[in-house]
Scaffold this motif. Structure first.
Motif, PDB file in Angstrom:
ATOM      1  N   GLU A 171       5.182  37.713  39.905  1.00 60.03           N
ATOM      2  CA  GLU A 171       3.826  38.150  39.542  1.00 60.03           C
ATOM      3  C   GLU A 171       2.869  38.082  40.725  1.00 60.03           C
ATOM      4  N   ALA A 172       3.148  37.203  41.668  1.00 63.20           N
ATOM      5  CA  ALA A 172       2.270  37.050  42.836  1.00 63.20           C
ATOM      6  C   ALA A 172       2.571  38.066  43.933  1.00 63.20           C
ATOM      7  N   PHE A 173       3.537  38.953  43.716  1.00 63.97           N
ATOM      8  CA  PHE A 173       3.910  39.939  44.724  1.00 63.97           C
ATOM      9  C   PHE A 173       3.257  41.302  44.424  1.00 63.97           C
ATOM     10  N   PRO A 174       3.091  42.144  45.438  1.00 61.47           N
ATOM     11  CA  PRO A 174       2.508  43.472  45.224  1.00 61.47           C
ATOM     12  C   PRO A 174       3.530  44.476  44.708  1.00 61.47           C
ATOM     13  N   LEU A 175       4.187  44.121  43.599  1.00 63.49           N
ATOM     14  CA  LEU A 175       5.260  44.927  43.037  1.00 63.49           C
ATOM     15  C   LEU A 175       5.149  44.895  41.519  1.00 63.49           C
ATOM     16  N   PRO A 176       5.680  45.911  40.818  1.00 67.03           N
ATOM     17  CA  PRO A 176       5.516  45.977  39.364  1.00 67.03           C
ATOM     18  C   PRO A 176       6.325  44.947  38.596  1.00 67.03           C
TER      19      PRO A 176
ATOM     20  N   PRO B 159      10.331  42.238  38.745  1.00 73.61           N
ATOM     21  CA  PRO B 159      11.550  41.857  39.463  1.00 73.61           C
ATOM     22  C   PRO B 159      12.557  42.990  39.592  1.00 73.61           C
ATOM     23  N   GLU B 160      12.402  44.024  38.779  1.00 74.12           N
ATOM     24  CA  GLU B 160      13.315  45.169  38.906  1.00 74.12           C
ATOM     25  C   GLU B 160      13.114  45.907  40.227  1.00 74.12           C
ATOM     26  N   ALA B 161      11.992  45.678  40.890  1.00 70.68           N
ATOM     27  CA  ALA B 161      11.726  46.319  42.180  1.00 70.68           C
ATOM     28  C   ALA B 161      12.260  45.511  43.359  1.00 70.68           C
ATOM     29  N   ALA B 162      12.916  44.391  43.081  1.00 69.30           N
ATOM     30  CA  ALA B 162      13.343  43.477  44.140  1.00 69.30           C
ATOM     31  C   ALA B 162      14.494  44.036  44.958  1.00 69.30           C
ATOM     32  N   VAL B 163      14.389  43.856  46.266  1.00 68.20           N
ATOM     33  CA  VAL B 163      15.518  43.981  47.173  1.00 68.20           C
ATOM     34  C   VAL B 163      15.881  42.549  47.543  1.00 68.20           C
TER      35      VAL B 163
ATOM     36  N   ALA C 292       6.624  29.399  32.425  1.00 65.37           N
ATOM     37  CA  ALA C 292       7.817  30.233  32.331  1.00 65.37           C
ATOM     38  C   ALA C 292       8.861  29.915  33.391  1.00 65.37           C
ATOM     39  N   LEU C 293       8.520  29.106  34.392  1.00 64.60           N
ATOM     40  CA  LEU C 293       9.428  28.901  35.513  1.00 64.60           C
ATOM     41  C   LEU C 293      10.729  28.229  35.109  1.00 64.60           C
ATOM     42  N   GLY C 294      10.684  27.351  34.114  1.00 69.53           N
ATOM     43  CA  GLY C 294      11.884  26.636  33.707  1.00 69.53           C
ATOM     44  C   GLY C 294      12.976  27.540  33.162  1.00 69.53           C
ATOM     45  N   ALA C 295      12.608  28.723  32.678  1.00 68.88           N
ATOM     46  CA  ALA C 295      13.591  29.650  32.114  1.00 68.88           C
ATOM     47  C   ALA C 295      14.044  30.701  33.111  1.00 68.88           C
ATOM     48  N   ARG C 296      13.526  30.641  34.321  1.00 70.23           N
ATOM     49  CA  ARG C 296      13.850  31.677  35.309  1.00 70.23           C
ATOM     50  C   ARG C 296      14.915  31.176  36.286  1.00 70.23           C
ATOM     51  N   PRO C 297      15.766  32.093  36.779  1.00 74.94           N
ATOM     52  CA  PRO C 297      16.779  31.673  37.748  1.00 74.94           C
ATOM     53  C   PRO C 297      16.126  31.262  39.060  1.00 74.94           C
ATOM     54  N   PRO C 298      16.781  30.383  39.821  1.00 73.69           N
ATOM     55  CA  PRO C 298      16.213  29.976  41.105  1.00 73.69           C
ATOM     56  C   PRO C 298      16.174  31.152  42.073  1.00 73.69           C
ATOM     57  N   GLY C 299      15.232  31.094  42.996  1.00 77.31           N
ATOM     58  CA  GLY C 299      15.123  32.161  43.980  1.00 77.31           C
ATOM     59  C   GLY C 299      13.699  32.627  44.124  1.00 77.31           C
ATOM     60  N   LEU C 300      13.511  33.475  45.110  1.00 80.43           N
ATOM     61  CA  LEU C 300      12.175  33.961  45.447  1.00 80.43           C
ATOM     62  C   LEU C 300      11.504  34.698  44.301  1.00 80.43           C
ATOM     63  N   TRP C 301      12.288  35.425  43.519  1.00 78.23           N
ATOM     64  CA  TRP C 301      11.710  36.354  42.551  1.00 78.23           C
ATOM     65  C   TRP C 301      11.271  35.699  41.256  1.00 78.23           C
ATOM     66  N   ARG C 302      11.380  34.375  41.166  1.00 76.11           N
ATOM     67  CA  ARG C 302      10.801  33.667  40.024  1.00 76.11           C
ATOM     68  C   ARG C 302       9.273  33.710  40.096  1.00 76.11           C
ATOM     69  N   TYR C 303       8.730  34.054  41.259  1.00 72.16           N
ATOM     70  CA  TYR C 303       7.275  34.132  41.462  1.00 72.16           C
ATOM     71  C   TYR C 303       6.784  35.580  41.542  1.00 72.16           C
TER      72      TYR C 303
ATOM     73  N   ALA D 186      12.072  40.114  52.436  1.00 73.44           N
ATOM     74  CA  ALA D 186      12.471  40.497  51.078  1.00 73.44           C
ATOM     75  C   ALA D 186      11.331  41.197  50.351  1.00 73.44           C
ATOM     76  N   VAL D 187      10.127  40.637  50.426  1.00 74.46           N
ATOM     77  CA  VAL D 187       8.985  41.242  49.733  1.00 74.46           C
ATOM     78  C   VAL D 187       8.546  42.522  50.435  1.00 74.46           C
ATOM     79  N   LEU D 188       8.492  42.493  51.760  1.00 67.77           N
ATOM     80  CA  LEU D 188       8.021  43.654  52.513  1.00 67.77           C
ATOM     81  C   LEU D 188       8.934  44.858  52.336  1.00 67.77           C
ATOM     82  N   LEU D 189      10.241  44.661  52.429  1.00 70.93           N
ATOM     83  CA  LEU D 189      11.163  45.797  52.287  1.00 70.93           C
ATOM     84  C   LEU D 189      11.287  46.235  50.833  1.00 70.93           C
ATOM     85  N   SER D 190      11.063  45.335  49.897  1.00 74.20           N
ATOM     86  CA  SER D 190      10.990  45.747  48.487  1.00 74.20           C
ATOM     87  C   SER D 190       9.797  46.673  48.288  1.00 74.20           C
ATOM     88  N   LEU D 191       8.661  46.323  48.895  1.00 72.18           N
ATOM     89  CA  LEU D 191       7.478  47.178  48.800  1.00 72.18           C
ATOM     90  C   LEU D 191       7.742  48.529  49.446  1.00 72.18           C
ATOM     91  N   ALA D 192       8.372  48.534  50.613  1.00 72.06           N
ATOM     92  CA  ALA D 192       8.662  49.795  51.305  1.00 72.06           C
ATOM     93  C   ALA D 192       9.496  50.714  50.423  1.00 72.06           C
TER      94      ALA D 192
END
Length: 250
Positions: A51-56, A58-62, A38-49, A100-106
Motif C-alpha cells: 500500500e505504501a508503494f506507487p503501484l495499484p 501486489p499483482e503489479a510486483a516484479v 493485516a501484516l500477520g496474514a501476509r507472506p514475508p517479503g517486501l510486498w507485504r507493504y 524491485a519497486v522502481l522496475l515494477s513501476l516502470a
C-alpha cells in the motif's frame, strides 16, 4: 504523489519524471499506509507493504523474493547489536529493495527500456529486476570500472556502455539517454526510495513495533540512509511509532 524538495512543485509518478523542471529532486509523501493489523496474514517479503508503494497492488510486483532479511543478534564488546543481513537479497545488496519497486513501476507504466548509471551494486540490482520485468536495460558506467564488478550486471543481460571521464560523465550520459526512455536511477528516482523505506518498516516490525536506539548505515549516495529517514518518519506520521532511531551514516 510527489513534491519537489527545491521549489515545492507537485508531480505524479505516472508522468515518468525523475526530477523537477527546476532541476530539484522529488520527495514522495507516503499517504497510503499499509494496514498494521493485516501484516500477520501476509507472506514475508517486501510486498507485504504494497500500500505504501506507487503501484495499484501486489499483482503489479516484479519480485525475485526480496525483503524481510533476518536480524542476527551479536555481542560487540559489551553491547548487544543486531545485524540485518542484506547480503541475502537476490543480487546481494539492499539496492534490490529500491530496484524491485522502481522496475515494477516502470513495467506498470508500459516502459520497454530503462537506463541507469552505476558500476556496482545498483547496476546489478537494476539489471536483474529489468530482466525479471522483461525490460531492456542500458547501463552507463565509467570507462575505468572494474570488469569484474560489471560481470553480474552483464550476466542478467544488461548492455554495458563505457563512458570516458569518470562517474559524473557516466551519469550525464545516462541522463541524456533518459530524454527518450525511462531513467531507472537509484540516486534520483523517488520510486527507488519507496523501496529503501522498507528497511525501516521491516526493522520496526521485527522489533515488535519498536525502533532501535540507533541504526548504523553505510552511505555512498545515501539511498538507504534517506530511505530509513523517510521510512521511520512514515511510521511516526501514521501513528505506528512514537519515535525513530538515531541514524548514523558510515
Amino acid at each position: 504523489d510527489l513534491a519537489c524538495t527545491a521549489c515545492g512543485r507537485g508531480a505524479e509518478y505516472a508522468e515518468g519524471r525523475w526530477r523537477c523542471e527546476c532541476g530539484g529532486p522529488f520527495e514522495s509523501r507516503q499517504d497510503r499506509p499499509f494496514p498494521r493489523a493485516a501484516l500477520g496474514a501476509r507472506p514475508p517479503g517486501l510486498w507485504r507493504y504494497w500500500e505504501a508503494f506507487p503501484l495499484p497492488g501486489p499483482e503489479a510486483a516484479v519480485s525475485l523474493g526480496e525483503g524481510m532479511t533476518p536480524l542476527l543478534p551479536l555481542r560487540w564488546d559489551d553491547a548487544q547489536v543486531l545485524c540485518k543481513l542484506e547480503f541475502l537479497t537476490p543480487t546481494g545488496s539492499f539496492k534490490d529493495r529500491g530496484a524491485a519497486v522502481l522496475l515494477s513501476l516502470a513495467r506498470h507504466l508500459g516502459v520497454e527500456r530503462v537506463v541507469e548509471d552505476s558500476s556496482g551494486n545498483a547496476a546489478a540490482a537494476v539489471a536483474a529486476y529489468a530482466a525479471a520485468a522483461g525490460l531492456a536495460c542500458d547501463l552507463f558506467v565509467p570507462a575505468e570500472s572494474s570488469p569484474e564488478k560489471l560481470a553480474q550486471a552483464r550476466a542478467y543481460g544488461a548492455a554495458v556502455r563505457a563512458v570516458p571521464g569518470g562517474r559524473e560523465a557516466a551519469a550525464s550520459a545516462a541522463q541524456q539517454a533518459a530524454a527518450t526512455t525511462f531513467y531507472a536511477s537509484h540516486v534520483w528516482h523517488p520510486a527507488f526510495f519507496a523501496g529503501t523505506r522498507t528497511f525501516a518498516y521491516e526493522v520496526w516490525e521485527q522489533l515488535g513495533g519498536q525502533a532501535p536506539d540507533a541504526l548504523i548505515l553505510p552511505a555512498g549516495h545515501g539511498t538507504l540512509l534517506l530511505g530509513c529517514w523517510w521510512g521511520f518518519g512514515d511510521l511516526i506520521r501514521w501513528g505506528y511509532l512514537a519515535r525513530g532511531p538515531r541514524l548514523i551514516a558510515v
